[in-house]
Design a protein around this motif. Structure first.
Motif, PDB file in Angstrom:
ATOM      1  N   ALA A  82     -32.137  62.151  46.323  1.00 17.70           N
ATOM      2  CA  ALA A  82     -33.196  62.951  46.944  1.00 17.70           C
ATOM      3  C   ALA A  82     -34.521  62.191  46.992  1.00 17.70           C
ATOM      4  O   ALA A  82     -35.212  62.209  48.012  1.00 17.70           O
ATOM      5  CB  ALA A  82     -33.375  64.264  46.183  1.00 17.70           C
TER       6      ALA A  82
ATOM      7  N   LEU B 277     -36.499  61.347  50.489  1.00 18.10           N
ATOM      8  CA  LEU B 277     -37.878  61.769  50.739  1.00 18.10           C
ATOM      9  C   LEU B 277     -38.774  60.574  51.050  1.00 18.10           C
ATOM     10  O   LEU B 277     -39.617  60.637  51.950  1.00 18.10           O
ATOM     11  CB  LEU B 277     -38.417  62.557  49.546  1.00 18.10           C
ATOM     12  CG  LEU B 277     -37.793  63.941  49.379  1.00 18.10           C
ATOM     13  CD1 LEU B 277     -37.989  64.459  47.960  1.00 18.10           C
ATOM     14  CD2 LEU B 277     -38.349  64.915  50.395  1.00 18.10           C
TER      15      LEU B 277
ATOM     16  N   LEU C 146     -31.590  71.517  44.670  1.00 18.32           N
ATOM     17  CA  LEU C 146     -32.241  70.454  43.905  1.00 18.32           C
ATOM     18  C   LEU C 146     -33.016  71.028  42.726  1.00 18.32           C
ATOM     19  O   LEU C 146     -33.466  72.161  42.755  1.00 18.32           O
ATOM     20  CB  LEU C 146     -33.216  69.676  44.799  1.00 18.32           C
ATOM     21  CG  LEU C 146     -32.600  68.802  45.872  1.00 18.32           C
ATOM     22  CD1 LEU C 146     -33.703  68.160  46.706  1.00 18.32           C
ATOM     23  CD2 LEU C 146     -31.698  67.735  45.282  1.00 18.32           C
TER      24      LEU C 146
ATOM     25  N   SER D  89     -41.493  64.117  46.972  1.00 17.83           N
ATOM     26  CA  SER D  89     -42.296  65.069  47.743  1.00 17.83           C
ATOM     27  C   SER D  89     -43.762  64.666  47.753  1.00 17.83           C
ATOM     28  O   SER D  89     -44.428  64.733  48.789  1.00 17.83           O
ATOM     29  CB  SER D  89     -42.165  66.484  47.171  1.00 17.83           C
ATOM     30  OG  SER D  89     -40.852  66.955  47.322  1.00 17.83           O
TER      31      SER D  89
ATOM     32  N   ILE E 188     -34.818  72.529  50.104  1.00 16.39           N
ATOM     33  CA  ILE E 188     -36.000  71.730  50.417  1.00 16.39           C
ATOM     34  C   ILE E 188     -35.849  71.250  51.857  1.00 16.39           C
ATOM     35  O   ILE E 188     -34.745  70.879  52.287  1.00 16.39           O
ATOM     36  CB  ILE E 188     -36.165  70.545  49.450  1.00 16.39           C
ATOM     37  CG1 ILE E 188     -37.477  69.796  49.721  1.00 16.39           C
ATOM     38  CG2 ILE E 188     -34.989  69.602  49.509  1.00 16.39           C
ATOM     39  CD1 ILE E 188     -37.790  68.715  48.706  1.00 16.39           C
TER      40      ILE E 188
ATOM     41  N   ASP F  61     -35.581  66.199  40.780  1.00 17.22           N
ATOM     42  CA  ASP F  61     -34.984  65.523  41.926  1.00 17.22           C
ATOM     43  C   ASP F  61     -35.990  65.284  43.049  1.00 17.22           C
ATOM     44  O   ASP F  61     -35.878  64.310  43.789  1.00 17.22           O
ATOM     45  CB  ASP F  61     -33.840  66.354  42.514  1.00 17.22           C
ATOM     46  CG  ASP F  61     -32.661  66.507  41.583  1.00 17.22           C
ATOM     47  OD1 ASP F  61     -32.308  65.515  40.913  1.00 17.22           O
ATOM     48  OD2 ASP F  61     -32.103  67.610  41.533  1.00 17.22           O
ATOM     49  N   SER F  62     -36.942  66.197  43.197  1.00 20.60           N
ATOM     50  CA  SER F  62     -37.782  66.173  44.390  1.00 20.60           C
ATOM     51  C   SER F  62     -39.276  65.988  44.152  1.00 20.60           C
ATOM     52  O   SER F  62     -40.013  65.713  45.104  1.00 20.60           O
ATOM     53  CB  SER F  62     -37.575  67.466  45.180  1.00 20.60           C
ATOM     54  OG  SER F  62     -37.930  68.597  44.412  1.00 20.60           O
TER      55      SER F  62
ATOM     56  N   VAL G 108     -43.480  69.143  53.436  1.00 17.78           N
ATOM     57  CA  VAL G 108     -42.384  69.552  52.550  1.00 17.78           C
ATOM     58  C   VAL G 108     -42.520  71.043  52.290  1.00 17.78           C
ATOM     59  O   VAL G 108     -43.577  71.514  51.873  1.00 17.78           O
ATOM     60  CB  VAL G 108     -42.429  68.799  51.203  1.00 17.78           C
ATOM     61  CG1 VAL G 108     -41.262  69.218  50.319  1.00 17.78           C
ATOM     62  CG2 VAL G 108     -42.422  67.302  51.405  1.00 17.78           C
TER      63      VAL G 108
ATOM     64  N   PRO H 165     -41.682  72.486  47.354  1.00 20.16           N
ATOM     65  CA  PRO H 165     -40.388  71.818  47.402  1.00 20.16           C
ATOM     66  C   PRO H 165     -39.405  72.347  46.363  1.00 20.16           C
ATOM     67  O   PRO H 165     -38.375  71.740  46.113  1.00 20.16           O
ATOM     68  CB  PRO H 165     -40.759  70.358  47.099  1.00 20.16           C
ATOM     69  CG  PRO H 165     -41.940  70.467  46.197  1.00 20.16           C
ATOM     70  CD  PRO H 165     -42.693  71.698  46.670  1.00 20.16           C
TER      71      PRO H 165
END
Length: 105
Positions: A34, A38, A54, A63, A87, A58-59, A73, A82
């Motif tokens: 992820a 991104l 997620l 993000s 997401i 992870d983000s 996002v 996010p």
């Protein structure tokens, strides 16, 4: 565009989204991480990315990088976070259109 598949059964729901986009002629890739996905949107290698299930770890970093690069996002409903069930990350230009496609599935 890029997507990912979670390790639980919610990954099956994402197949509906992938099939819809493929029928529209949109190429869909599955790079694998992820944060990398991104960052690929942030630097213009990909136009968009979405994924279900997620976790924050992870983000979060990816993000932030995408937002700093001028992208957008949100969660699957378009809220500016996010951290929802889904997401959705884009270059900003096609964000609304992608949200409509994903919500219609």
């Amino acid at each position: 565009m890029a997507t990912g598949f979670p390790y639980d059964s919610s990954g099956e729901r994402n197949l509906v989204h992938v099939a819809k986009l493929l029928r529209l002629g949109v190429p869909v890739r599955r790079p694998g991480a992820a944060a990398l996905d991104l960052c690929n949107v942030a630097c213009g290698r990909m136009d968009a990315y979405w994924e279900l299930g997620l976790k924050r770890w992870d983000s979060a970093a990816g993000s932030l990088i995408l937002l700093e690069a001028g992208g957008r996002v949100t969660d699957g409903s378009g809220e500016n976070t996010p951290y929802g069930e889904m997401i959705v990350a884009t270059n900003g230009t096609l964000h609304g259109e992608l949200l409509v496609l994903l919500q219609a599935s």
